[in-house]
Each structure stands twice: as C-alpha cells, then as structure tokens.
Design a protein around this motif. Structure first.
Motif: not given
Length: 228
Positions: A1-7, A29-34
């Motif tokens: 499964m492809t992980t969606i990288r989210v800012l 999903m992965e939160v890569v930045g805020q």
C-alpha cells in the motif's frame, strides 16, 4: 500500500494538532511536516515535497491562496487541499484559481477529510458540497463568455460551446477541469508537456479566457468536465 505523505499548514495549533492526529490514524497516510504560517508552508513543501498539502486559508505571512499559487508554480508534484472555515466567494475563487485541487470546510467529518486527501493524492478534484453549490450559483449569475467562431463542423459528441475546439483540445480541457496539472495531462494523453501547453494556449485564445481557473469554470459550466 502506497503511503500518502501530507504537509499540514494551519496557524491555530489546536486545529493543526487535531488534523495531524486524524491523518496519523490512517494506515495509508504519514504527516511529514507541520507549518504555522504560509511562508513556512511554502518552505516545507519545497523541502519535503509531500503528495498533499492540507492548507488553511487564513494564515499569517501568506494566505492559503498565495501558498497554493507558490506550491503550484514550483511544480513539486504536491497537490493542495484547502481546509478552512470559509466558503464565501472571496475565499473560494482565489484558492481555486491559484490551483487548489480540493476545498473542504472545517465542519467536514473526519472520514470526509481522509477521503478527500486520498482523492486529491490520486489526481481527483474534491469540492465541499457548500462550495459546489456556491459555484453553481456563480455560474448561473455570470453567463458564459461567447466562444470564438466555430471552425470544424459540430458533432453530436461536442457541446455547442466547444464547437471551435479540436478533439485534442477538448480532451485537454476535460482533464484540466478534473484537476490534473500539465504533467498529468501529458501522461494521460501520451504527449509532451510542451504539446499540452500549446493546446491550452490555443484554447484560452479561442475562448477569450484569461487563465486556467477561468477555463475550469467554463468547462464545468458547459458540461465538458465529464465529456468522454
């Protein structure tokens, strides 16, 4: 499964933390930045190149529309999903014209936000029902500009307003209206990005439209967004 990288970009820490918690609960999903302001959002987008930037509309330094325009102009492969409290004309139209691929209001359910992130990451356009309703009202209130004289003979598959466009130009309009950028349109049509840009320039000239946002509105107005 492809992980969606989210800012995630929102100047309200409580809201930002809640959104991050929601996204982190999804396995894909992965939160890569805020980011706490618009300028930081643009900087992090350039450094991290997330798949999706979830952006608030009203932020210090740069607002959501400016952030969207900056990210889109850099062609980072990042698609912008606006998540905001506002659904008025002054909020919606600048964001969509800047290239936002989606627009949700903050009263959307958590599952709706997750679904929107997935749709935007997959290349689709997502609009909150309230935003869709407002756009329809704007279309009704603002008649479409008259197209240039039609060159080819009309066919049953082409709406009358698009009779001046070639089949390939109509294909480009349809894909752009669905939220694809030039690179994605080129891949879909198996042509170069330069060819896509040429088609777009011809379409804008023929229809006397100023920019991509105006073309998208025109396409939806005339039923070309879903033309096969």
């Amino acid at each position: 499964m492809t992980t969606i990288r989210v800012l995630v970009a929102d100047d309200q820490a409580v809201v930002r933390d809640g959104v991050v918690l929601l996204l982190s609960s999804a396995d894909d999903m992965e939160v890569v930045g805020q980011a706490g302001d618009g300028r930081e959002a643009v900087r992090l987008a350039g450094e991290l190149r997330p798949d999706v930037a979830l952006v608030d509309l009203r932020m210090p330094e740069l607002d959501g529309a400016q952030v969207t325009a900056a990210i889109t102009a850099e062609d980072l492969g990042t698609r912008v999903l606006i998540l905001t409290t506002y659904a008025d004309d002054e909020a919606v139209l600048p964001a969509l014209r800047a290239g936002a691929a989606g627009y949700l209001t903050k009263d959307a359910a958590g599952e709706a936000v997750l679904a929107a992130v997935r749709d935007v990451a997959a290349g689709r356009t997502v609009l909150d029902p309230a935003v869709q309703q407002r756009l329809v009202q704007l279309v009704i209130a603002d008649p479409a500009p008259s197209p240039a004289p039609a060159a080819p003979a009309p066919t049953t598959a082409v709406p009358p307003a698009a009779e001046g466009l070639t089949r390939r130009e109509i294909d480009v309009v349809r894909l752009v209206a669905q939220g694809l950028n030039n690179r994605q349109v080129a891949k879909e049509m198996v042509v170069s990005e330069a060819t896509v840009k040429t088609h777009l320039n011809h379409v804008l000239a023929k229809l006397a439209l100023d920019d991509r946002g105006a073309l998208i509105a025109w396409a939806w107005r005339h039923g070309l967004a879903d033309t096969p």
